[in-house]
Design a protein around this motif. Structure first.
Motif, short mmCIF file in Angstrom:
data_model
loop_
_atom_site.label_atom_id
_atom_site.label_comp_id
_atom_site.label_asym_id
_atom_site.label_seq_id
_atom_site.Cartn_x
_atom_site.Cartn_y
_atom_site.Cartn_z
N VAL A 249 125.07 9.09 157.67
CA VAL A 249 124.89 10.08 156.61
C VAL A 249 124.13 9.47 155.43
O VAL A 249 123.14 10.01 154.98
CB VAL A 249 126.24 10.66 156.17
CG1 VAL A 249 126.76 11.61 157.24
CG2 VAL A 249 127.29 9.60 155.89
N VAL A 275 134.36 9.24 156.62
CA VAL A 275 133.14 8.47 156.46
C VAL A 275 133.48 7.06 155.99
O VAL A 275 134.22 6.88 155.01
CB VAL A 275 132.20 9.14 155.43
CG1 VAL A 275 130.93 8.34 155.26
CG2 VAL A 275 131.86 10.56 155.87
N SER A 279 128.71 5.92 157.81
CA SER A 279 128.75 6.61 159.10
C SER A 279 130.02 7.44 159.21
O SER A 279 131.06 7.09 158.65
CB SER A 279 128.72 5.61 160.26
OG SER A 279 127.53 4.86 160.24
N ILE A 280 129.90 8.54 159.94
CA ILE A 280 131.08 9.35 160.25
C ILE A 280 131.78 8.70 161.44
O ILE A 280 131.23 8.64 162.54
CB ILE A 280 130.68 10.80 160.60
CG1 ILE A 280 130.01 11.46 159.40
CG2 ILE A 280 131.90 11.61 161.01
CD1 ILE A 280 129.43 12.82 159.69
N LEU A 344 126.51 16.14 152.94
CA LEU A 344 127.64 15.77 153.80
C LEU A 344 128.66 16.91 153.86
O LEU A 344 129.18 17.23 154.94
CB LEU A 344 128.29 14.49 153.26
CG LEU A 344 129.48 13.94 154.04
CD1 LEU A 344 129.10 13.68 155.49
CD2 LEU A 344 129.99 12.67 153.38
#
Length: 611
Positions: A249, A275, A279-280, A344
């Motif tokens: 993201v 998150v 990154s998720i 996001l």
């Protein structure tokens, strides 16, 4: 809505403190709630006048209450969640219990193992997760096992046991997946270095492992150990491939919990994105059923607490698409409007809207499948030649022979089509003759459909036995429609279905969906017909007495009845009031009529007995 005296006494005794309250009916707990001020919150249920219907129903069912005082609003949140999970009250949104989510466990032992588990044990091991599904866990576990030679055996590898030679290497050693610590072939310090890198990966940080394999690849290439360098290159590529699959993201966004909610009349859908390091690393969506028409913020607040607890989040920032308040000291809550954070949040919102749309589409598809199945069952039970997508059902209604009427209800695709319902005044039949009445309405209905060029039903149902059925058949024959429309009769015992030219009924399984639909149609045509009949009968009952008065027309009778509602009230009017309403001449006609009908009848003379 006022509380009963005993309950009111309990409410009056409530303290002005934060806590949790429980409502009970005769069978047990029906609702659990939290409050900053217990007395104010509980009192509002019984003093506010604008509750929705579901809340009004809840209040009507409350017989007694219990409460627990806590130190803070945060404690109230947690206690409320635990009580809801424990008691599952019927008016609460039921929160998910995450006890069965899988974890990755890094065991607390010499030469630690990495194993999947659903049970957390307080033995000093480090648990990572929980993971929203087993697939995400397995992908990560396969990556780590491909990168590092971890042992998979459960031997107790104490120095004494290894030195004593109690263990032998297994097939994993010969395949190169394990370096054989059980026979002291693995250096413990190097193994612990692997474990440290694994901890970084499990925490969502791939930078240190990537740097390690890049350095090892370069060192091996400089030493001209090209085969070894290639092995490190393969492992580095595996990390890159895994990272590509992860949703990146923004490198500037770290340790954030993102929640989005979307709802409809019956349910609310929530998506959670966790998150870490840009990154998720975890996504989870769930659906909860609304119980009291709650607002989105009311639903989201406890679920945020619950999901953070289940997924063991320690993020200091929470982003949502609706503003909520949570008693979480040191945690920032926001509804971002611009920038990377807004993007996001929009990603979470896109996911939750998709989840809602998919569930609604699934429900519609499920309804369609159910309807087709029901029609297929009817076709099979009645041995029809085509699917009965259009069914019509007839019924007659009269009261002691007066005001005979009939009704027809129409079902399309096994659902009521109310725009096609019809009422009928019986015109050609005098007295209570159900058979001739059925002939009349069936004839009128299908003569009109033929004249209009409209489509005919695939099945006609008449409420009654062989007599009504035979008259419906005669009507269709006279219209030259016999053979084009299947027709059946439903006897008083619903499971008896009569078909033309067969003296014996068909018996359909009581559990059959065909029978349930026939029952629903018969109940519906009864309701529709009786409602019409009652309105006509009531109107006739009101007007009969006045319309029979000679010299008083129906317009005047309607005018008086519409204004005074009953003949009794008209009878009680004074002469001046009657004149003001209908004029002097008609007022005299009415007064003469009332006087004549109010006069006592002459007693019959006593009958002389023969002497």
């Amino acid at each position: 809505m006022a509380a009963n005296p005993e309950l009111q006494a309990q409410i009056t005794a409530l303290p002005h403190k934060p806590g949790v309250y429980k409502y009970f009916d005769d069978e047990g707990i029906i609702y659990v709630g939290k409050a900053i001020d217990l007395r104010k919150r509980v009192s509002s249920y019984f003093t506010k006048q604008d509750h929705n219907k579901k809340t009004q129903q809840l209040v009507r069912n409350i017989k007694r209450l219990e409460f627990t005082i806590v130190d803070s609003e945060s404690d109230a949140f947690l206690l409320e969640n635990n009580l809801i999970k424990q008691h599952q009250p019927k008016y609460n949104i039921l929160l998910k219990d995450g006890k069965t989510y899988p974890y990755l466990c890094l065991t607390n032992e010499r030469f630690p193992r990495l194993i999947p588990t659903r049970n957390k044990i307080n033995d000093g091991s480090r648990y990572y997760g929980p993971y929203a599904n087993g697939t995400a866990l397995n992908v990560l576990l396969e990556l780590i096992r491909a990168l590092y030679p971890l042992r998979t055996c459960n031997f107790r590898l104490s120095p004494e046991n290894v030195e004593a030679g109690k263990f032998k290497v297994c097939l994993e050693y010969h395949l190169g997946n394990c370096k054989g610590p059980c026979e002291n072939h693995e250096d413990e310090a190097r193994y612990n270095g692997y474990i440290q890198q694994i901890r970084n990966i499990l925490n969502g940080d791939l930078r240190i492992p990537k740097q390690y394999f890049r350095e090892q690849m370069s060192a091996a290439a400089q030493d001209m150990q090209y085969e070894l360098a290639h092995q490190f290159k393969v492992k580095l590529d595996k990390i890159d491939a895994f990272q590509v699959k992860s949703t990146i993201v923004s490198a500037t966004l770290t340790n954030i919990d993102v929640f989005a909610i979307a709802s409809n009349e019956k349910s609310a859908f929530i998506t959670y994105l966790k998150v870490m390091n840009g990154s998720i690393i975890l996504t989870q969506s769930l659906e909860v059923t609304k119980k009291l028409d709650e607002e989105d913020a009311e639903i989201m607040a406890p679920l945020v607490m619950q999901m953070r607890q289940e997924f063991e989040s320690e993020s200091r920032e929470i982003m949502t698409n609706v503003a909520i308040e949570l008693p979480l000291p040191g945690v920032t809550l926001s509804v971002p409007q611009i920038g990377d954070k807004r993007k996001l949040l929009e990603l979470a919102l896109k996911n939750v809207l998709y989840a809602r749309k998919e569930k609604e589409s699934m429900n519609e598809r499920s309804k369609d499948v159910n309807e087709v199945r029901i029609m297929e069952t009817i076709k099979k039970d009645l041995r029809l030649t085509e699917l009965p997508k259009h069914i019509e059902c007839f019924d007659n209604s009269n009261f002691q022979g007066d005001n005979p009427v009939a009704a027809m209800v129409c079902f399309r695709n096994a659902k009521p089509s109310k725009k096609d319902y019809r009422h009928y005044h019986i015109k050609t039949v005098i007295g209570p003759n159900d058979f001739d009445s059925m002939y009349e309405v069936v004839s009128r209905r299908y003569r009109r459909l033929v004249d209009e060029g409209a489509s005919l039903p695939q099945l006609v149902i008449v409420d009654g036995g062989k007599g009504q059925l035979s008259m419906a058949v005669k009507a269709l024959k006279d219209l030259n429609l016999w053979g084009q429309i299947p027709v059946i009769g439903i006897a008083k015992r619903l499971e008896e279905i009569y078909v033309p030219n067969d003296p014996l009924p068909i018996y359909i399984d009581k559990r059959s969906e065909s029978l349930r639909l026939f029952q629903r149609m018969r109940d519906e045509v009864h309701r529709f017909g009786i409602t019409f009949h009652r309105s006509r009968r009531d109107a006739g009952t009101l007007k009969t007495e006045l319309t029979d008065v000679k010299g008083l027309g129906p317009v005047t009778a309607d005018k008086l009845l519409n204004k005074f509602k009953s003949v009794k009230k008209i009878r009680e009017l004074t002469e001046a009031e009657l004149i003001a309403e209908v004029g002097k001449a008609k007022a005299k006609v009415l007064q003469d009529y009332f006087a004549q009908n109010d006069a006592p009848s002459h007693p019959m003379p006593a009958r002389q007995l023969p002497g």
